[in-house]
Each structure stands twice: as structure tokens, then as C-alpha cells.
Design an enzyme around this catalytic site. Structure first.
Site, PDB file in Angstrom:
ATOM      1  N   ASP A 108       1.522   4.584  -1.100  1.00 48.99           N
ATOM      2  CA  ASP A 108       0.060   4.743  -1.088  1.00 48.99           C
ATOM      3  C   ASP A 108      -0.228   6.109  -0.469  1.00 48.99           C
ATOM      4  O   ASP A 108      -0.128   7.125  -1.157  1.00 48.99           O
ATOM      5  CB  ASP A 108      -0.542   3.558  -0.323  1.00 48.99           C
ATOM      6  CG  ASP A 108      -2.064   3.515  -0.380  1.00 48.99           C
ATOM      7  OD1 ASP A 108      -2.666   4.405  -0.991  1.00 48.99           O
ATOM      8  OD2 ASP A 108      -2.658   2.581   0.202  1.00 48.99           O
ATOM      9  N   PHE A 157      -5.809  -3.462  -4.500  1.00 51.20           N
ATOM     10  CA  PHE A 157      -4.868  -4.234  -3.698  1.00 51.20           C
ATOM     11  C   PHE A 157      -4.136  -5.223  -4.599  1.00 51.20           C
ATOM     12  O   PHE A 157      -4.756  -5.988  -5.324  1.00 51.20           O
ATOM     13  CB  PHE A 157      -5.595  -4.973  -2.570  1.00 51.20           C
ATOM     14  CG  PHE A 157      -4.626  -5.446  -1.526  1.00 51.20           C
ATOM     15  CD1 PHE A 157      -4.098  -4.556  -0.606  1.00 51.20           C
ATOM     16  CD2 PHE A 157      -4.212  -6.764  -1.505  1.00 51.20           C
ATOM     17  CE1 PHE A 157      -3.175  -4.983   0.339  1.00 51.20           C
ATOM     18  CE2 PHE A 157      -3.284  -7.203  -0.566  1.00 51.20           C
ATOM     19  CZ  PHE A 157      -2.770  -6.305   0.353  1.00 51.20           C
TER      20      PHE A 157
END
Ligand code: XMP
Length: 183
Positions: A108, A157
């Protein structure tokens, strides 16, 4: 049932299996070219999210190798945003002179891989590479690029195939997003 919490499936189990197979073959070819029989190879998976990926990936690597698990936490409990990173286990000692591949579930911001790589580099490995199942497409570039990437995913997510929300859903065989009311 956990399936009722799923919003959409991003990658189903067959798609994941095909991609992990080709990723494994690519890593195996590179290791074959970069090492000889006396070289030590060690995979360093970051717990807990990478366990399912690791289990599938290593079965495509015919080389003699070892595994040195490490544990970090960047999401705490029910949070879905990155917090301060804490190392929860020691990095395996004596990585010096060895060919190391760090394995993680998601890249990420790159904070996790960057932290773990810098600590491992201090031990002077013969080579150090990084492999992630997924890279999130975010507007800033990650602190560190991975050498091997399974899938590029949108900045959402995701759970399943080892990935969790509040430690649940790791056993889901597909990679999916959750319904807003499950978060
Ligand atoms: P950084 O920002 O350090 O984040 O590159 C990578 C770590 O954060 C976790 N992560 C996720 N875990 N679903 C998860 O279950 C997600 O969508 C997600 N995004 C990031 C992951 O554990 C990785 O090690």
C-alpha cells in the site's frame, strides 16, 4: 455466514491459482539463474496476511530453501487505515550472504516492506527481493517498489485468501471487498 458480508469478489480462487502459479514459476526461474547449489535461499513472509499466499507460492519453487517468518502490525483490530508500524517478532538472524525474498500480502504505502527491507539490509544478504500478492493503486508512489507483484488492485479494503478484517475472513478462498455494513 461470512459470505453474506461480501460485497464483490475481485479475484476468484481459480484466477488467484493461475496468477500464483505463474508468479512462482517466474521467481523459480530467477532464483535458478541467480544462485548455485551452495547458495542459501530464505523466504521471509510477513505474518499473518501472507500465509495462504506463501503456502501456494512455495509449492511452485523447486529450490532448496528455508522460511523465516516475521510478524508486524500496521492495522490494529478493526481499523482499516495504516497506523504506526510495530515489529512483533525478531527478524531471523544470520541472513548475511543469503538470498532473501520478503513475501507480503499487500503493498500500500510501502511502509511495511520498506521497514522490513531496511532491517534485513543491515545484515548484508547476498540479494534481497520483495514479492507481494497485491499492489494497491494509490495516488502517491509507494516508499518501495516490489520486485514481484501478483495483482494491481484499486484502493479498496480487501479480505480473503489470508487477508483479514479484525482477523476474520482469512479463510475465504477468494479475494473480496466487504459490504459497508460489515465494516
Ligand atoms: P503499507 O502501507 O505498509 O501497508 O504498504 C501494507 C500492509 O497493510 C495491510 N493492508 C491490508 N490488509 N486488507 C487487509 O487485510 C487491505 O485492504 C489492506 N491494505 C493494506 C497489509 O497487511 C500489508 O502488510
Amino acid at each position: 455466514m461470512m459470505h453474506s458480508d461480501i460485497d464483490k469478489i475481485l479475484y476468484d480462487r481459480n484466477t488467484i491459482a493461475k496468477r500464483v502459479t505463474s508468479l512462482g514459476q517466474e521467481i523459480a526461474r530467477d532464483l535458478e539463474a541467480a544462485t548455485d547449489h551452495s547458495d542459501e535461499i530464505i523466504l521471509v513472509p510477513i505474518l499473518t496476511g501472507s500465509i495462504v499466499f506463501l503456502a501456494d507460492l512455495i509449492r511452485h519453487l523447486p529450490q532448496k530453501l528455508r522460511i523465516g517468518l516475521i510478524s508486524v502490525r500496521s492495522y490494529h483490530g478493526r481499523s482499516t487505515t495504516s497506523k504506526d508500524l510495530s515489529l512483533r517478532s525478531d527478524i531471523p538472524p544470520s541472513l548475511g550472504g543469503k538470498h532473501v525474498i520478503i513475501i507480503d500480502d499487500i503493498l500500500d504505502t510501502g511502509k511495511t516492506l520498506n521497514t522490513v527491507s531496511s532491517i534485513i539490509k543491515e545484515q548484508n544478504p547476498a540479494s534481497l527481493r520483495t514479492c507481494v500478492l497485491m499492489r494497491k493503486i494509490i495516488k502517491d508512489r509507494p516508499l518501495l517498489e516490489a520486485d514481484y507483484i501478483g495483482f494491481d488492485i484499486p484502493d479498496e479494503f480487501v479480505v480473503g485468501y489470508g487477508l483479514d478484517y479484525d482477523d476474520y475472513y482469512r479463510n475465504l478462498p477468494d479475494i473480496a471487498t466487504l459490504r459497508p455494513d460489515a465494516l
